[in-house]
Design a protein around this motif. Structure first.
Motif, PDB file in Angstrom:
ATOM      1  N   GLY A 153       0.806  -1.217   0.000  1.00 52.81           N
ATOM      2  CA  GLY A 153       0.000   0.000   0.000  1.00 52.81           C
ATOM      3  C   GLY A 153       0.838   1.265   0.000  1.00 52.81           C
ATOM      4  N   ASP A 154       0.204   2.330   0.496  1.00 48.55           N
ATOM      5  CA  ASP A 154       0.831   3.659   0.468  1.00 48.55           C
ATOM      6  C   ASP A 154       2.182   3.713   1.195  1.00 48.55           C
ATOM      7  OD1 ASP A 154      -1.229   4.637  -0.998  1.00 48.55           O
ATOM      8  OD2 ASP A 154      -2.201   5.701   0.665  1.00 48.55           O
ATOM      9  N   GLY A 155       2.288   2.990   2.314  1.00 50.06           N
ATOM     10  CA  GLY A 155       3.545   3.016   3.083  1.00 50.06           C
ATOM     11  C   GLY A 155       4.707   2.503   2.258  1.00 50.06           C
ATOM     12  N   THR A 156       4.472   1.429   1.501  1.00 51.14           N
ATOM     13  CA  THR A 156       5.537   0.861   0.659  1.00 51.14           C
ATOM     14  C   THR A 156       5.878   1.806  -0.489  1.00 51.14           C
ATOM     15  OG1 THR A 156       4.823  -1.358   1.232  1.00 51.14           O
ATOM     16  CG2 THR A 156       6.196  -1.153  -0.723  1.00 51.14           C
ATOM     17  N   ILE A 157       4.862   2.405  -1.065  1.00 48.62           N
ATOM     18  CA  ILE A 157       5.105   3.367  -2.153  1.00 48.62           C
ATOM     19  C   ILE A 157       5.991   4.506  -1.628  1.00 48.62           C
ATOM     20  CG2 ILE A 157       4.005   5.062  -3.684  1.00 48.62           C
ATOM     21  CD1 ILE A 157       1.537   3.101  -3.718  1.00 48.62           C
ATOM     22  N   ALA A 158       5.678   4.983  -0.424  1.00 48.53           N
ATOM     23  CA  ALA A 158       6.469   6.070   0.180  1.00 48.53           C
ATOM     24  C   ALA A 158       7.912   5.623   0.415  1.00 48.53           C
ATOM     25  CB  ALA A 158       5.825   6.504   1.498  1.00 48.53           C
ATOM     26  N   LEU A 159       8.077   4.380   0.898  1.00 49.22           N
ATOM     27  CA  LEU A 159       9.433   3.873   1.171  1.00 49.22           C
ATOM     28  C   LEU A 159      10.246   3.718  -0.115  1.00 49.22           C
ATOM     29  CD1 LEU A 159       9.277   1.120   3.919  1.00 49.22           C
ATOM     30  CD2 LEU A 159      10.681   3.190   3.901  1.00 49.22           C
ATOM     31  N   VAL A 160       9.601   3.230  -1.161  1.00 46.77           N
ATOM     32  CA  VAL A 160      10.276   3.065  -2.447  1.00 46.77           C
ATOM     33  C   VAL A 160      10.706   4.433  -2.989  1.00 46.77           C
ATOM     34  CG1 VAL A 160       9.828   2.483  -4.888  1.00 46.77           C
ATOM     35  CG2 VAL A 160       9.316   0.833  -3.084  1.00 46.77           C
ATOM     36  N   ALA A 161       9.834   5.430  -2.836  1.00 43.21           N
ATOM     37  CA  ALA A 161      10.160   6.789  -3.300  1.00 43.21           C
ATOM     38  C   ALA A 161      11.424   7.305  -2.603  1.00 43.21           C
ATOM     39  CB  ALA A 161       8.977   7.728  -3.043  1.00 43.21           C
ATOM     40  N   ILE A 162      11.484   7.099  -1.303  1.00 40.17           N
ATOM     41  CA  ILE A 162      12.650   7.544  -0.541  1.00 40.17           C
ATOM     42  C   ILE A 162      13.888   6.718  -0.904  1.00 40.17           C
ATOM     43  CG2 ILE A 162      13.612   7.316   1.814  1.00 40.17           C
ATOM     44  CD1 ILE A 162      12.403   9.932   1.408  1.00 40.17           C
ATOM     45  N   ALA A 163      13.699   5.399  -1.081  1.00 38.67           N
ATOM     46  CA  ALA A 163      14.833   4.508  -1.333  1.00 38.67           C
ATOM     47  C   ALA A 163      15.528   4.824  -2.659  1.00 38.67           C
ATOM     48  CB  ALA A 163      14.370   3.053  -1.314  1.00 38.67           C
ATOM     49  N   VAL A 164      14.748   5.076  -3.703  1.00 37.27           N
ATOM     50  CA  VAL A 164      15.387   5.372  -4.993  1.00 37.27           C
ATOM     51  C   VAL A 164      16.143   6.705  -4.911  1.00 37.27           C
ATOM     52  CG1 VAL A 164      13.377   6.470  -6.102  1.00 37.27           C
ATOM     53  CG2 VAL A 164      15.080   5.343  -7.508  1.00 37.27           C
ATOM     54  N   PHE A 165      15.589   7.640  -4.161  1.00 33.12           N
ATOM     55  CA  PHE A 165      16.228   8.947  -3.976  1.00 33.12           C
ATOM     56  C   PHE A 165      17.531   8.787  -3.170  1.00 33.12           C
ATOM     57  CE2 PHE A 165      16.680  13.024  -1.714  1.00 33.12           C
ATOM     58  CZ  PHE A 165      16.690  13.892  -2.790  1.00 33.12           C
ATOM     59  N   LEU A 166      17.483   7.962  -2.121  1.00 34.98           N
ATOM     60  CA  LEU A 166      18.688   7.719  -1.309  1.00 34.98           C
ATOM     61  C   LEU A 166      19.788   7.069  -2.143  1.00 34.98           C
ATOM     62  CD1 LEU A 166      17.210   6.498   2.112  1.00 34.98           C
ATOM     63  CD2 LEU A 166      18.131   8.757   1.550  1.00 34.98           C
ATOM     64  N   GLY A 167      19.363   6.167  -3.059  1.00 37.59           N
ATOM     65  CA  GLY A 167      20.333   5.527  -3.950  1.00 37.59           C
ATOM     66  C   GLY A 167      21.074   6.554  -4.783  1.00 37.59           C
ATOM     67  N   HIS A 168      20.358   7.563  -5.250  1.00 38.79           N
ATOM     68  CA  HIS A 168      21.011   8.606  -6.047  1.00 38.79           C
ATOM     69  C   HIS A 168      21.991   9.421  -5.185  1.00 38.79           C
ATOM     70  CE1 HIS A 168      21.613  11.506  -9.244  1.00 38.79           C
ATOM     71  NE2 HIS A 168      21.568  12.426  -8.298  1.00 38.79           N
ATOM     72  N   LEU A 169      21.588   9.714  -3.959  1.00 40.03           N
ATOM     73  CA  LEU A 169      22.451  10.530  -3.085  1.00 40.03           C
ATOM     74  C   LEU A 169      23.676   9.759  -2.605  1.00 40.03           C
ATOM     75  CD1 LEU A 169      20.236  12.646  -3.189  1.00 40.03           C
ATOM     76  CD2 LEU A 169      20.250  12.758  -0.705  1.00 40.03           C
ATOM     77  N   TRP A 170      23.462   8.475  -2.270  1.00 39.19           N
ATOM     78  CA  TRP A 170      24.558   7.633  -1.761  1.00 39.19           C
ATOM     79  C   TRP A 170      24.590   6.321  -2.539  1.00 39.19           C
ATOM     80  CZ3 TRP A 170      21.471  10.332   1.917  1.00 39.19           C
ATOM     81  CH2 TRP A 170      22.138  11.375   2.552  1.00 39.19           C
ATOM     82  N   PRO A 171      25.104   6.356  -3.798  1.00 41.90           N
ATOM     83  CA  PRO A 171      25.042   5.158  -4.649  1.00 41.90           C
ATOM     84  C   PRO A 171      26.061   4.091  -4.246  1.00 41.90           C
ATOM     85  CG  PRO A 171      26.152   6.960  -5.787  1.00 41.90           C
ATOM     86  CD  PRO A 171      25.705   7.509  -4.475  1.00 41.90           C
ATOM     87  N   VAL A 172      25.568   2.879  -4.057  1.00 39.59           N
ATOM     88  CA  VAL A 172      26.436   1.779  -3.648  1.00 39.59           C
ATOM     89  C   VAL A 172      27.461   1.471  -4.747  1.00 39.59           C
ATOM     90  CG1 VAL A 172      24.885  -0.064  -4.479  1.00 39.59           C
ATOM     91  CG2 VAL A 172      26.453  -0.525  -2.595  1.00 39.59           C
ATOM     92  N   PHE A 173      27.118   1.740  -6.009  1.00 38.19           N
ATOM     93  CA  PHE A 173      28.030   1.425  -7.123  1.00 38.19           C
ATOM     94  C   PHE A 173      29.122   2.478  -7.319  1.00 38.19           C
ATOM     95  CE2 PHE A 173      23.753  -0.168  -8.751  1.00 38.19           C
ATOM     96  CZ  PHE A 173      23.943  -1.445  -8.251  1.00 38.19           C
ATOM     97  N   PHE A 174      29.010   3.621  -6.666  1.00 45.72           N
ATOM     98  CA  PHE A 174      29.963   4.713  -6.897  1.00 45.72           C
ATOM     99  C   PHE A 174      30.514   5.255  -5.581  1.00 45.72           C
ATOM    100  CE2 PHE A 174      27.186   4.459 -10.569  1.00 45.72           C
ATOM    101  CZ  PHE A 174      28.102   4.439 -11.616  1.00 45.72           C
ATOM    102  N   ARG A 175      30.953   4.363  -4.735  1.00 44.19           N
ATOM    103  CA  ARG A 175      31.581   4.698  -3.436  1.00 44.19           C
ATOM    104  C   ARG A 175      30.714   5.658  -2.607  1.00 44.19           C
ATOM    105  NH1 ARG A 175      37.165   6.649  -5.669  1.00 44.19           N
ATOM    106  NH2 ARG A 175      35.564   7.764  -6.819  1.00 44.19           N
ATOM    107  N   PHE A 176      29.426   5.585  -2.787  1.00 43.95           N
ATOM    108  CA  PHE A 176      28.462   6.402  -2.045  1.00 43.95           C
ATOM    109  C   PHE A 176      28.628   7.904  -2.329  1.00 43.95           C
ATOM    110  CE2 PHE A 176      29.081   2.432   0.279  1.00 43.95           C
ATOM    111  CZ  PHE A 176      27.775   1.949   0.276  1.00 43.95           C
ATOM    112  N   GLU A 177      29.285   8.226  -3.472  1.00 45.46           N
ATOM    113  CA  GLU A 177      29.452   9.640  -3.857  1.00 45.46           C
ATOM    114  C   GLU A 177      28.393   9.979  -4.899  1.00 45.46           C
ATOM    115  OE1 GLU A 177      33.447  10.035  -5.291  1.00 45.46           O
ATOM    116  OE2 GLU A 177      34.291   9.395  -3.382  1.00 45.46           O
ATOM    117  N   GLY A 178      27.229  10.412  -4.427  1.00 46.14           N
ATOM    118  CA  GLY A 178      26.131  10.682  -5.346  1.00 46.14           C
ATOM    119  C   GLY A 178      25.851  12.155  -5.540  1.00 46.14           C
ATOM    120  N   GLY A 179      24.697  12.415  -6.142  1.00 46.92           N
ATOM    121  CA  GLY A 179      24.358  13.791  -6.491  1.00 46.92           C
ATOM    122  C   GLY A 179      23.445  14.457  -5.472  1.00 46.92           C
TER     123      GLY A 179
END
Ligand code: G3P
Length: 204
Positions: A81-107
């Motif tokens: 439901g909505d809680g998971t949608i909210a978590l996914v929204a935050i998770a993809v954004f966190l991936g961009h900020l701290w990317p596991v593939f790029f030494r956590f140096e994101g945008g």
């Protein structure tokens, strides 16, 4: 369990730094080594290659859009439901900020946030993009446009849908985005921020 798996998948999608990938494809320097040092479309534009900047913008926005669109589209089948949608929204954004593939140096998350907002609701995304465009056109500062749009996006969400889990995701995302612009805010206040398209240094 499903929610955790979806959040991890979204984080991994967000961890694809299109600024770095697209720059490699175009044979450009790593954007973390010039200009503001930020792996984002604005800084890739400082390389002078508009095509690379546009593909960075499209890629970073698309990954945010895709992760959230997929979970909304298949929420019924997945039983979330909505809680998971909210978590996914935050998770993809966190991936961009701290990317596991790029030494956590994101945008700083502007394009990815735009994609997330467009997937949450087209009118929410368009209103936020319009806000960005108006400020960018008037002042020619990408960072200022992003900061003002980030202040307005949660207000738009609240007005459109009221208080629900996704609102908290939008507030957290915009808060993080503003925090990542701390140097830009300092530069704007000191009159040292570089304008859109200028090749000068800008904030780090
Ligand atoms: O998209 C990021 C933008 O708001 C600022 O980028 O490179 O000028 O710090 P930059």
């Amino acid at each position: 369990m499903t929610t955790l798996l979806l959040a991890v998948a979204a984080y991994l999608i967000g961890s694809i730094s299109f600024a770095v990938v697209v720059s490699k494809v175009y044979g450009l320097s790593d954007p973390r080594t010039y200009g503001s040092g930020n792996p984002g479309a604005t800084n890739v534009l400082r390389s002078g290659n508009k095509g690379a900047a546009i593909w960075t913008l499209v890629g970073d926005a698309f990954k945010g859009w895709l992760a959230v669109w997929l979970v909304i589209r298949f929420a019924g089948q997945l039983g979330v439901g909505d809680g998971t949608i909210a978590l996914v929204a935050i998770a993809v954004f966190l991936g961009h900020l701290w990317p596991v593939f790029f030494r956590f140096e994101g945008g700083k998350g502007v394009a990815t946030a735009a994609g997330v907002l467009l997937a949450l609701d087209i009118w929410l995304g368009l209103a936020t993009l319009a806000t960005w465009l108006i400020i960018a056109y008037a002042f020619r500062y990408s960072s200022l446009a992003a900061l003002i749009a980030a202040v307005f996006a949660p207000l738009y969400y609240g007005l459109l849908f009221g208080v629900e889990p996704q609102l908290f995701a939008v507030v957290a995302m915009c808060g993080l985005l503003i925090w990542r612009h701390a140097k830009n805010i300092g530069n704007l206040m000191a009159g040292k921020e570089s304008r859109i398209g200028s090749k000068s240094k800008g904030a780090t």
